[in-house]
Design a protein around this motif. Structure first.
Motif, PDB file in Angstrom:
ATOM      1  N   LEU A  47       0.860  -1.187   0.000  1.00 16.12           N
ATOM      2  CA  LEU A  47       0.000   0.000   0.000  1.00 16.12           C
ATOM      3  C   LEU A  47       0.892   1.231   0.000  1.00 16.12           C
ATOM      4  CD1 LEU A  47      -2.595  -1.065   2.736  1.00 16.12           C
ATOM      5  CD2 LEU A  47      -2.751  -1.398   0.268  1.00 16.12           C
ATOM      6  N   VAL A  67      -2.860   4.403  -2.800  1.00 17.41           N
ATOM      7  CA  VAL A  67      -3.770   4.936  -1.782  1.00 17.41           C
ATOM      8  C   VAL A  67      -3.665   6.452  -1.769  1.00 17.41           C
ATOM      9  CG1 VAL A  67      -4.326   4.959   0.669  1.00 17.41           C
ATOM     10  CG2 VAL A  67      -3.495   2.854  -0.390  1.00 17.41           C
ATOM     11  N   VAL A  78      -9.172   1.306   1.503  1.00 19.95           N
ATOM     12  CA  VAL A  78      -8.458   0.036   1.724  1.00 19.95           C
ATOM     13  C   VAL A  78      -9.391  -0.995   2.368  1.00 19.95           C
ATOM     14  CG1 VAL A  78      -6.594  -1.055   3.059  1.00 19.95           C
ATOM     15  CG2 VAL A  78      -6.151   1.052   1.771  1.00 19.95           C
TER      16      VAL A  78
END
Ligand SMILES: [Zn+2]
Length: 164
Positions: A47, A67, A78
């Motif tokens: 991420l 992200v 998420v």
């Protein structure tokens, strides 16, 4: 359950993943190369908020997600993407400091942490959690309410997102 490798910019997200019980590699000093190496060798989802790093992950066949946005948006996106429920079950949480597994201490077991917390804390709380790795001690103190309230907020945001 998914495990993650989270870039240094996304510390809050890493915290919420650990609290919801996800094995989450995160370090403030971790550079891109190490993050890619760990994600690859430990089969973790990477991420990151860095498009270049995300591109490198994709090229290396590492599952990753770009992200973006505020902390709230990052957590909501998420959680939705990976089917994570916005609930903190302290029997499953990982250590917020080091990602270690926590041992729940109930009743007389709390003897084990007698010297690690203030006397009043020791007397007041019945349940404690001890990190197997860094020996940090957790209990449901004042911040516990903040944790529950934040998860409620995330639940509302997730529901709004689904209704769109
Ligand atoms: Zn720990």
């Amino acid at each position: 359950m998914c495990s993650f490798a989270v870039d240094a910019m996304l510390g809050k997200l890493a915290l919420w993943l650990r609290l919801t019980g996800h094995d989450t590699f995160y370090g403030v000093d971790t550079d891109d190369d190490e993050l890619l190496r760990v994600a690859n060798s430990e089969n973790r989802i990477l991420l990151t908020s860095d498009a270049d790093l995300h591109g490198r992950a994709v090229k290396s066949n590492i599952r990753g997600m770009l992200v973006r946005g505020s902390v709230d948006e990052a957590v909501v996106n998420v959680f939705i993407e990976f089917g994570i429920a916005p609930t903190v079950d302290s029997t499953k949480s990982r250590c917020s400091k080091c990602n270690g597994e926590l041992i729940q201490l109930v009743g007389t077991e709390k003897e084990r942490i007698r010297d690690l917390v203030h006397r009043r804390t020791y007397d007041y709380y019945e349940k404690f959690w001890l990190c197997k790795d860094c020996q940090s001690v957790f209990f449901q103190g004042g911040y516990w309410r903040n944790i529950l309230e934040y998860m409620e907020k995330i639940e509302v945001l997730m529901r709004e997102r689904r209704d769109v």
